[in-house]
Structure formats: C-alpha cells, structure tokens
Design an enzyme around this catalytic site. Structure first.
Site, PDB file in Angstrom:
ATOM      1  N   HIS A  22       0.804  -1.221   0.000  1.00  0.00           N
ATOM      2  CA  HIS A  22       0.000   0.000   0.000  1.00  0.00           C
ATOM      3  C   HIS A  22       0.840   1.276   0.000  1.00  0.00           C
ATOM      4  CE1 HIS A  22      -3.258  -2.783   0.629  1.00  0.00           C
ATOM      5  NE2 HIS A  22      -4.057  -1.799   0.236  1.00  0.00           N
ATOM      6  N   TYR A  41      -9.949   8.451   1.360  1.00  0.00           N
ATOM      7  CA  TYR A  41      -9.863   7.020   1.663  1.00  0.00           C
ATOM      8  C   TYR A  41      -8.556   6.740   2.405  1.00  0.00           C
ATOM      9  CZ  TYR A  41     -10.010   1.956   0.590  1.00  0.00           C
ATOM     10  OH  TYR A  41     -10.027   0.586   0.649  1.00  0.00           O
TER      11      TYR A  41
END
Length: 121
Positions: A22, A41
C-alpha cells in the site's frame, strides 16, 4: 458527505508485506478509485492485523459497483485477497461496515444552531 468505516483482518504473518504493497498502489488503481467516487480514503493497521478503513463517498454501494466494473480492481482484489483471514469473496466485498456513534463536527454544528440558554432566560 456520507462517511463509511469498515474493518477487515490481515493475516499477522503478512502485515508488513500488506503495508508495503500500500506504499505504492498502482497508479491506475488510484485513478480508478478517484474516478468512481472514493474520497478521503485511508487504511489503518493495528499490530494484531485489525485493518480499519475510512472512506467518504456519495453512496458506498454505487462507488463499490463502479469499482467492480473496472479491470484494475479485479486484478488488485485478486492480489490482496490472500492477505486476509475470515474473508468471503474479494476484500472490497467482504469488509464489515462499522456504525458511526459519534461525530464531533455534527455535534458542534448542532450546538451552534441552538440558542444558548443562560440564567434569567
């Protein structure tokens, strides 16, 4: 703007690898998320693998359906699925939504709309 919070459980032995993946999400995945209405997000990972996600969207179901229609999402979800425990289906379909029980901004806004009662009123 509606806010959504969800949880998933990352396998303890794969947490660092999951976090590393990520740090460099594919540019086409980032573009697809933005184009399909996912805003602000964020993902948060606890030391025991509890993953908490937060996202703002006009409608989460609509945003999820739009993402499901993209090729990049299918590839990303297939690569991410092995990182999770207790998961049925793809990670973006199997997360558990959490109920919001407090929001500071909403409560502050309520107090500014009400007249303040003082002694003698």
């Amino acid at each position: 703007m509606p806010r959504y919070c969800f949880s998933l459980q990352v396998r303890p032995d794969r947490m660092e690898e999951y976090a590393e993946r990520h740090r460099a999400v594919w540019p086409d995945m980032l573009a697809a998320l933005a184009a399909t209405g996912w805003r602000d997000y964020s993902l948060f990972l606890r030391n025991d693998g509890l993953l908490i996600g937060y996202v703002e969207a006009d409608d989460l179901t609509t945003a999820q359906a739009a993402m499901a229609a993209t090729d990049v999402n299918a590839r990303w979800q297939a690569e991410m699925a092995p990182y999770f425990t207790q998961l049925e289906g793809a990670p973006d379909e199997g997360f558990v939504l959490l109920r919001e029980v407090f929001n500071l901004d909403e409560q502050l806004a309520q107090h500014t709309r009400r007249p303040v009662l003082t002694e003698g009123n």
